[in-house]
Design an enzyme around this catalytic site. Structure first.
Site, short mmCIF file in Angstrom:
data_model
loop_
_atom_site.label_atom_id
_atom_site.label_comp_id
_atom_site.label_asym_id
_atom_site.label_seq_id
_atom_site.Cartn_x
_atom_site.Cartn_y
_atom_site.Cartn_z
N GLN A 135 37.09 -25.27 52.16
CA GLN A 135 38.30 -25.45 51.37
C GLN A 135 38.22 -26.77 50.60
O GLN A 135 38.24 -27.84 51.22
CB GLN A 135 39.49 -25.48 52.34
CG GLN A 135 40.83 -25.75 51.72
CD GLN A 135 41.90 -25.94 52.79
OE1 GLN A 135 41.63 -26.44 53.88
NE2 GLN A 135 43.11 -25.56 52.48
N GLY A 136 38.12 -26.70 49.28
CA GLY A 136 38.05 -27.92 48.47
C GLY A 136 39.43 -28.33 48.00
O GLY A 136 39.83 -27.99 46.88
N TYR A 137 40.13 -29.05 48.83
CA TYR A 137 41.50 -29.46 48.50
C TYR A 137 41.58 -30.98 48.36
O TYR A 137 41.71 -31.51 47.28
CB TYR A 137 42.48 -28.98 49.58
CG TYR A 137 43.05 -27.61 49.37
CD1 TYR A 137 42.30 -26.57 48.83
CD2 TYR A 137 44.37 -27.31 49.72
CE1 TYR A 137 42.82 -25.31 48.65
CE2 TYR A 137 44.91 -26.05 49.54
CZ TYR A 137 44.14 -25.04 49.01
OH TYR A 137 44.67 -23.80 48.84
N SER A 138 41.53 -31.69 49.51
CA SER A 138 41.77 -33.14 49.50
C SER A 138 40.72 -33.89 48.69
O SER A 138 39.56 -33.47 48.63
CB SER A 138 41.75 -33.69 50.92
OG SER A 138 42.82 -33.19 51.66
N SER B 23 36.01 -29.34 55.81
CA SER B 23 35.46 -28.80 57.06
C SER B 23 34.43 -27.75 56.73
O SER B 23 34.61 -26.97 55.80
CB SER B 23 36.56 -28.12 57.89
OG SER B 23 37.67 -28.94 57.98
N GLU C 72 47.75 -21.61 56.36
CA GLU C 72 47.12 -22.66 57.16
C GLU C 72 48.10 -23.21 58.19
O GLU C 72 47.73 -23.49 59.33
CB GLU C 72 46.62 -23.79 56.27
CG GLU C 72 45.88 -24.87 57.06
CD GLU C 72 45.25 -25.95 56.18
OE1 GLU C 72 45.92 -26.39 55.23
OE2 GLU C 72 44.12 -26.36 56.49
#
Lengths: 394, 359
Positions: free
Chosen positions: A125-128, A160, A243
């Site tokens: 997951q490319g979020y932060s 992660s 989530e």
């Protein structure tokens, strides 16, 4: 309210017990290796038997059963009671698949859901970003259209499983002129795309489960997007809702609770079983009460989705309360073990491969990750209770 | 399959809530409390008109034949309104005991009168959840001796009394040898009291000898007190959010400060899962016998903890006003405080939970 256990459910439970008796030994134990052939074989067995991907439509590789809250409960209880790995539950399965079912095109569903369910396609997951943590919508990784491709440049952090993942779902800024929430899009791309560099981040547990991910002119096909240009925040928020339900899942907590009871029945101090200490037993019962509340809350949420009785507040609190509970559950095992509880990997006296310490620390990470406890409280107060936002600084 | 309330249940709670808003505003409870009125007959009659006393009593005996979940939903509404009426003993526990352990004659005498609200029956069983001082009642040759503390719905026409052996006995409030003393607690919205027995003639429930109905009464009573706390705590949270939305300091609504929002979020995140826990626990009493007692223990204990947390925190959000008698928030605080201790403190209930699981 109708949880009547008609004979059909007793049969369902009996079949599941027989399945676990026959096949339970094939399940991976301890820390699960996502790539191991035994893990993938177990996942396929669960899918075929309908104990994983149960309500995902058959055409996408699921079992195609109608959602049923009692079946879901029985599955959770029996896997927890047998202490058998209940199947893959990563970000692809728990977060991306429901998002694809809501917002994806038919072609995207056909392409991604089956391999994700089967564990062949691992997602991250490319979020932060370093400067877009709690204020996620200020993210700066940008994607610029060049012909039929988006060209992505920037950096993600706390990613992660990026080092294991085949694909990433990623928030990028495509509309730099738009207000910050309106300028984001949701892209999907393989981690093998040229221009992606992964640097592991070792956490306090000693594992490198997080990463920094750098993008330099990463070219992504134009249509590899969920939702339209600028819809990314809406898609991202839906996914964050999934989530919130996944982090602190009370069914996983039940499995850990059962393991804790076993530990307290077998370990002794001064020759006396830990479970016979009124002090530790009291702490155990407090945790059980909180867990039962979250399990009932989970039933309510499952039912809310099926029977159109929305319970928004009940969903918003799961991550905050559930991760805190897990952290305290693992802490009780450590306290009850005393000096044995602080042993860690490498010690011959180590209990349960160090899982109690590892989870205790990891869940502190989850109290922070996925939106910190403080951000969760803002969301609960603002969306759940209708309280006003903090005034913006001029 | 459904885990949620039916339309009828939503209608029931709405109608009882509307009724109490009209006939039992805080001023009514305050008058009841300050004057130590024995009964708030006007409020009681209004509930009787809605059929509340007969909720769980069989239709053949003049009731509505509903379940414990319906009763719990009403208890929640009563807690939310700090309603000054009997309920747990007279409308839930006594009818259950009579229906499951009473003789046909006892049932025919009492159930229709309980359903119609014509009679109120208190319940004396607290010694079975922790006997204080020398309390305890013994039954011998149809007569009771001893002392019972914290009798629920104390202003009653008769009492259902649990003796040490777990059997249940009906005693008339004006029986010879019965001495009644009200106990003044922090919560003046409900009446509890002490009974002293000197050779008091009693009418034993024939089906109660093995103690299993008493165990059911304790479990059901615990669920009811948990429900009352849920309603009272929800009211306190709602009031805190509303107050923070009007009170201004430093030129802004205090609800816009994260320090205040986080207190409210903490309350909501603890309290909201309690709603589902309570539904499950109440439903289990009628439908899931294997889980009924365990869930009653945990609902009681967990709601007691969350209720106390909400009571304290909601008071804090109100600042100095929260501490005043004028605002009256303390009525809910004290209601939660009494519920916490009745039929077993949280520690006691958790001890029972451990024992039930063989731990």
């Amino acid at each position: 309210m109708d949880l009547s256990f008609d004979p059909r459910y007793e049969r369902f439970r009996a079949e599941l017990r027989a399945f676990l008796d026959t096949h339970g030994h094939e399940a991976p134990r301890g820390a699960v290796d996502l790539r191991a052939s035994a893990t993938l074989a177990w996942q396929k067995r669960l899918l075929a038997a309908g104990y994983a991907g149960r309500t995902i439509p058959r055409e996408y590789g699921g079992y195609g059963a109608a959602p049923d809250i009692l079946e879901a409960r029985i599955i959770a209880e029996e896997f927890a009671s047998a202490q058998v790995f209940a199947g893959l539950a990563g970000q692809g399965i728990k977060m991306l698949i429901p998002t694809l079912l809501r917002f994806g095109t038919e072609e995207q569903r056909q392409r991604f859901i089956r391999p994700t369910l089967e564990g062949e396609m691992i997602w991250c997951q490319g979020y932060s970003e370093p400067n877009a943590g709690s204020d996620l919508a200020s993210l700066r990784t940008r994607a610029v259209l060049d012909g039929d491709h988006w060209v992505v440049n920037g950096q993600k952090i706390w990613t992660s499983t990026a080092h294991l993942a085949d694909w990433m779902f990623c928030l990028v800024r495509t509309e730099p002129e738009a207000p910050k929430h309106k300028g984001i899009s949701f892209l999907l791309f393989p981690m093998t795309t040229p221009g992606i560099e992964i640097r592991p981040l070792t956490t306090m547990t000693g594992d490198a489960s997080f990463n920094e991910v750098f993008f330099t002119d990463v070219r992504v096909p134009r249509d590899s997007m969920i939702g339209g240009r600028g819809d990314g925040w809406k898609v991202a928020n839906t996914l964050l809702g999934f989530e919130r339900g996944m982090l602190g899942d009370p069914n996983v907590t039940l499995m850990r609770f059962n393991a804790l009871v076993e530990l307290m029945k077998h370990e002794t101090v001064d020759g006396r079983r830990l479970i016979d200490s009124p002090v530790y037993r009291e702490r155990l019962m407090k945790i059980q009460g909180r867990m039962l509340a979250l399990r009932a809350n989970d039933l309510r949420l499952l039912s809310a989705g099926l029977n159109d009785k929305p319970a928004p507040l009940a969903g918003l609190v799961v991550k905050l309360v559930g991760t805190e509970l897990r952290h305290e559950l693992e802490a009780l095992a450590i306290d009850a073990l005393g000096e044995l509880g602080v042993l860690y990997r490498g010690s011959p006296l180590l209990r349960d491969a160090g899982m109690w310490q590892q989870h205790y620390m990891y869940f502190l990470g989850l109290i922070i990750g996925g939106g910190t406890a403080q951000i969760q409280k803002n969301i609960i107060a603002e969306r759940g209770l209708g309280m006003p936002r903090e005034p913006q600084l001029a | 399959m459904d885990f949620g309330l039916s339309e009828e249940q939503v209608l029931l709670t709405d109608s009882v809530s509307r009724l109490l808003t009209e006939c039992a505003p805080l001023e009514r409870t305050r008058r009841f409390a300050e004057r130590l009125e024995p009964r708030a007959d006007d409020v009681w009659r209004a509930l009787v008109d809605q059929g509340v006393p007969g909720l769980v009593i069989d239709e053949t005996q003049g009731g509505s034949g509903l379940g414990l979940l319906d009763a719990a939903l009403v208890a929640e509404v009563l807690g939310r309104h700090v309603a000054p009426v009997p309920f747990v003993a007279s409308c839930v526990l006594a009818p259950h005991a009579l229906a499951h352990a009473g003789s046909p004659a006892q049932q025919n005498e009492w159930l229709p009168r309980l359903a119609s609200g014509e009679r109120v029956v208190g319940v004396a069983q607290s010694e079975h959840c922790g006997a204080r001082e020398d309390a305890g009642v013994t039954a011998h040759g149809g007569r009771l001796e001893g002392r019972a503390l914290f009798v629920l719905d104390f202003e009653a026409d008769a009492y259902l009394v649990a003796s040490r052996d777990g059997a249940l006995h009906l005693v008339s409030a004006d029986a010879a040898g019965l001495e009644r003393t009200p106990l003044v607690t922090i919560d003046r919205s409900r009446r509890v009291g002490e009974l002293r027995f000197t050779a008091v003639p009693a009418d034993t429930l024939p089906g109660s000898a093995d103690g299993h109905v008493l165990a059911e009464l304790i479990a059901r009573g615990r669920v009811m007190h948990a429900a009352d706390t849920l309603g009272a705590a929800q009211h306190m949270l709602d009031q805190a959010v509303a107050y923070a939305g009007t009170r201004e300091q430093f030129g802004r609504k205090i609800a816009s400060f994260q320090a205040v929002k986080h207190l409210c979020a903490d309350m909501a995140s603890q309290l909201e899962p309690c709603r589902a826990l309570l539904w499950y626990a109440a439903y289990a009493q009628d439908a899931l016998p294997d889980e009924a007692a365990l869930y009653a223990c945990h609902a009681k204990a967990h709601l007691a903890e969350v209720g106390s947390f909400v009571a304290r925190t909601a008071t804090e959000v109100h600042g100095g006003m929260g501490f005043t008698d004028l605002l009256g928030l303390h009525y809910w605080f004290k209601r939660i405080g009494l519920n916490r201790q009745l039929l077993g403190s949280p520690e006691r209930a958790r001890e029972d939970a451990a024992r039930l699981q063989g731990l």
